[in-house]
Motif scaffolding. Structure first.
Motif, short mmCIF file in Angstrom:
data_model
loop_
_atom_site.label_atom_id
_atom_site.label_comp_id
_atom_site.label_asym_id
_atom_site.label_seq_id
_atom_site.Cartn_x
_atom_site.Cartn_y
_atom_site.Cartn_z
N GLU A 165 1.15 4.10 -2.96
CA GLU A 165 0.76 5.48 -2.68
C GLU A 165 1.91 6.46 -2.84
O GLU A 165 1.70 7.60 -3.24
CB GLU A 165 0.19 5.58 -1.26
N THR A 166 3.16 6.02 -2.50
CA THR A 166 4.29 6.96 -2.47
C THR A 166 5.28 6.76 -3.60
O THR A 166 5.95 7.71 -4.02
CB THR A 166 5.05 6.84 -1.15
N GLU A 183 -4.43 -0.81 -5.56
CA GLU A 183 -4.33 0.36 -4.68
C GLU A 183 -5.71 0.76 -4.17
O GLU A 183 -5.88 1.08 -2.99
CB GLU A 183 -3.69 1.53 -5.42
N ARG A 225 -6.72 0.85 -0.25
CA ARG A 225 -7.21 2.09 0.37
C ARG A 225 -8.58 1.85 1.01
O ARG A 225 -8.84 2.30 2.13
CB ARG A 225 -7.31 3.20 -0.69
N ARG A 279 0.83 -1.21 0.00
CA ARG A 279 0.00 0.00 0.00
C ARG A 279 0.85 1.25 0.00
O ARG A 279 0.61 2.19 -0.77
CB ARG A 279 -0.95 0.00 1.21
#
Length: 405
Positions: free
Chosen positions: A343-344, A387, A391, A339
């Motif tokens: 996200e990053t 993703e 989330r 995750r």
């Protein structure tokens, strides 16, 4: 009620009227009623039209009843005023039905009192009434007129209350029709708009309310449609909630919690309230921060991801199938790392700071994920779906509901 206490005390300028005074006043009534009628219709032309209309006889009888009752009370203070009271309330109700304020009727009452006082002064000179007696008469007369006004106001307010209730009921019906969804029953809506004077807007914003007892209806926008009696209280605001409307809502909703839905075309009003109510559920579940007023538009992604829990379970089962056979503890660590990476897209060092682990641990986990998921991590659609699932599961974990997989 005029002051009718016995016996007469002419030394007190505001003393009671003697019963004998009624015998002097009664013969004056027929001509006095005509004189008052002439003066009132001259000052208030709308009453001239009414006196010549189908209700003219009833109105004349009401005026006679009011004047006769005053004389009767002077003659006998215990005389019943039931008929007079009913007639005065009818006058008030009639004013409300005619769409006038109470000012016109009050003016007519007071004008009638001045005409009666003028007549009393004329008669008083013939009988050598003392100034004290005339003052007592004037005091009793205007006190009596105050009572007539009060009775008429009761009837007026009764009609107003009924009218307000009927208007509120029609506006609630209008709100329900607008929320009925497609196809919108246009004819029925148009009729209710005409009856209530409410202009159908192109766009609306729905607001879900959690506790109706904490709402100040008087503080709401005047053009809002409101149903606080519904098991899920709600209201409709025409157009978007701009700064002015937001301030009104903040003041009116200070005693409760509310969610402001999205501004949508009027035909889609049901969607706006559905989303607002779903955000209320997410607030109650602890997913969305509990604030006095929450905006739907601030939580669209959350709303979208958690719209269908059963579907989320299905998607999660498909997208996370590669880790199904792994032990729960290791699976949780791998998915958390995945995750953060999705996200990053950060380096091992950056991800290590977020995960509070050594960068080498991040590298080890990423190699494991690449081995487990293979080419799925390099496929844009696969990455997006994974993703979104992660989330959504993270948001749902705040509710305490476990993932079924």
């Amino acid at each position: 009620m005029p002051r009718l206490i016995q016996p007469l005390d002419t030394g007190d300028p505001l003393g009671p009227l003697p019963q004998e005074f009624a015998a002097i006043m009664r013969p004056e009534l027929p001509s006095l009623i005509k004189e008052i009628g002439m003066e009132v219709t001259r000052a208030y032309p709308e009453y001239a039209r009414l006196l010549n209309g189908p209700n003219g006889t009833s109105i004349r009888l009401g005026v006679e009843q009011s004047l006769s009752s005053f004389v009767d009370l002077v003659a006998e203070p215990t005389t019943s005023t039931t008929l007079r009271d009913d007639m005065c309330r009818r006058f008030g109700r009639f004013e409300a039905y005619e769409g006038r304020t109470m000012e016109t009727l009050q003016g007519a009452y007071r004008l009638g009192a001045r005409v009666a006082l003028r007549r009393a002064k004329k008669v008083g000179r013939s009988y050598n009434f003392s100034p004290a007696l005339m003052l007592s008469f004037a005091d009793a007369l205007f006190e009596y007129v105050d009572e007539l006004e009060s009775l008429s106001r009761e009837g007026y307010l009764e009609v107003q209350a009924q009218s307000d209730q009927q208007s509120a009921a029609m506006r609630r019906r209008l709100l329900h029709l607008i929320l009925a969804g497609r196809p919108v029953p246009g004819t029925a809506i148009a009729e209710l708009c005409e009856q209530t004077g409410w202009a159908l807007p192109e766009e609306v914003t729905l607001v879900a309310v959690r506790a109706p007892a904490g709402v100040d209806p008087a503080g709401l926008p005047h053009d809002a449609l409101v149903d606080l009696g519904d098991p899920q209280p709600h209201l409709l605001v025409p157009g978007p909630v701009d700064e002015e409307r937001r301030e009104q809502l903040d003041r009116a909703l200070t005693g409760t919690r509310a969610v402001i839905g999205l501004t949508v075309p009027t035909a889609d009003a049901a969607d706006s309230i559905r989303w607002a109510r779903r955000v209320v559920e997410l607030v109650d579940a602890g997913v969305v921060e509990d604030l006095p007023v929450v905006l739907c538009e601030d939580h669209l992604t959350t709303l979208w991801l958690l719209t269908d829990p059963a579907l989320l379970d299905q998607i999660a089962a498909r997208e996370l199938a590669p880790v199904t056979g792994i032990s729960a503890g290791r699976r949780e660590r791998l998915l958390e790392t995945l995750r953060v990476w999705l996200e990053t897209r950060g380096t091992a060092a950056q991800m290590g700071e977020v995960l509070d682990v050594h960068p080498q641990t991040v590298r080890y986990r990423m190699r494991g994920l690449e081995s487990i998921f293979g080419s799925r991590l390099s496929d844009p659609e696969g990455r997006f779906a994974t993703e979104a699932v992660l989330r959504a599961l993270r948001l749902r974990s705040r509710t305490g509901r476990p993932h079924s997989g």
